[in-house]
Design a protein around this motif. Structure first.
Motif, PDB file in Angstrom:
ATOM      1  N   TYR A 243      10.302 -15.478 -39.314  1.00 40.90           N
ATOM      2  CA  TYR A 243       9.561 -16.146 -40.376  1.00 40.90           C
ATOM      3  C   TYR A 243      10.164 -15.701 -41.702  1.00 40.90           C
ATOM      4  N   CYS A 244      10.662 -16.668 -42.462  1.00 41.31           N
ATOM      5  CA  CYS A 244      11.302 -16.395 -43.746  1.00 41.31           C
ATOM      6  C   CYS A 244      10.262 -16.513 -44.853  1.00 41.31           C
ATOM      7  N   PHE A 245      10.176 -15.479 -45.670  1.00 40.95           N
ATOM      8  CA  PHE A 245       9.163 -15.433 -46.713  1.00 40.95           C
ATOM      9  C   PHE A 245       9.742 -14.807 -47.972  1.00 40.95           C
ATOM     10  N   ASP A 246      10.184 -15.656 -48.882  1.00 43.51           N
ATOM     11  CA  ASP A 246      10.685 -15.186 -50.166  1.00 43.51           C
ATOM     12  C   ASP A 246       9.521 -15.052 -51.142  1.00 43.51           C
ATOM     13  N   ILE A 247       9.586 -14.037 -51.979  1.00 43.65           N
ATOM     14  CA  ILE A 247       8.539 -13.739 -52.946  1.00 43.65           C
ATOM     15  C   ILE A 247       9.115 -13.902 -54.347  1.00 43.65           C
ATOM     16  N   TYR A 248       8.444 -14.696 -55.164  1.00 44.62           N
ATOM     17  CA  TYR A 248       8.884 -14.937 -56.541  1.00 44.62           C
ATOM     18  C   TYR A 248       7.888 -14.272 -57.490  1.00 44.62           C
TER      19      TYR A 248
END
Length: 172
Positions: free
Chosen positions: A155-160
């Motif tokens: 599961y890919c989860f980028d945080i901005y």
């Protein structure tokens, strides 16, 4: 090497969660510490405050870990199991999710967020926390995208931290 929250006896679907943290200019933040905590595959936390006695407790699964981002790529990663749905404080069921706490240089206080799973659309649609977020585009910042890489589910989860794609953070 990614922290592993499981051992060979831990029941549940084996997954990895990974991503990067981006600053307001879209640059990866390379010195991030991410802390994760989650329920087990049955939806129960290994914590005294979890009173869901009807759900199985897995003594071997701590449901907690800490990782630093790779300084070259900015990628952080956890190897874990997919959590089950959890009863909230008001007894309403929450969709499977993981809780994340982010700290890095330039962040004065730790930031709290959640990652929900893209393949749990029905549960996500009923989740009381997701439903307090008014705009769909903002809700999507909390959804980890499922990828199959060979025999591995990631599961890919980028945080901005800022900007148009800013992740929803919670005041906990």
């Amino acid at each position: 090497m990614a922290p592993t929250l499981t051992n060979s006896h831990t029941p549940g679907e084996r997954i990895a969660i990974e991503g990067r943290v981006f600053d307001g200019s879209g640059t990866p933040v390379r010195d991030v510490l991410i802390e994760i905590w989650q329920a087990n595959a049955h939806g129960r936390y290994n914590h005294i405050a979890d009173q869901q006695q009807e759900k199985a407790l897995d003594e071997d699964f701590r449901g907690w870990g800490r990782a630093c981002s790779n300084f070259d790529s900015g990628v952080w990663r956890f190897d874990t199991i997919k959590p089950g749905p959890v009863a909230g404080r008001d007894g309403r069921m929450m969709a499977p999710h993981v809780n994340l706490w982010i700290v890095a240089r330039g962040i004065n206080i730790g930031l709290n967020t959640r990652m929900y799973f893209s393949d749990e659309q029905d549960a996500n649609a009923k989740d009381p926390v997701l439903n307090i977020i008014e705009w769909e585009v903002r809700r999507q910042t909390l959804i980890g995208r499922k990828e199959i890489r060979g025999s591995e589910t990631v599961y890919c989860f980028d945080i901005y931290l800022q900007g148009d794609k800013e992740t929803v953070f919670f005041d906990v």
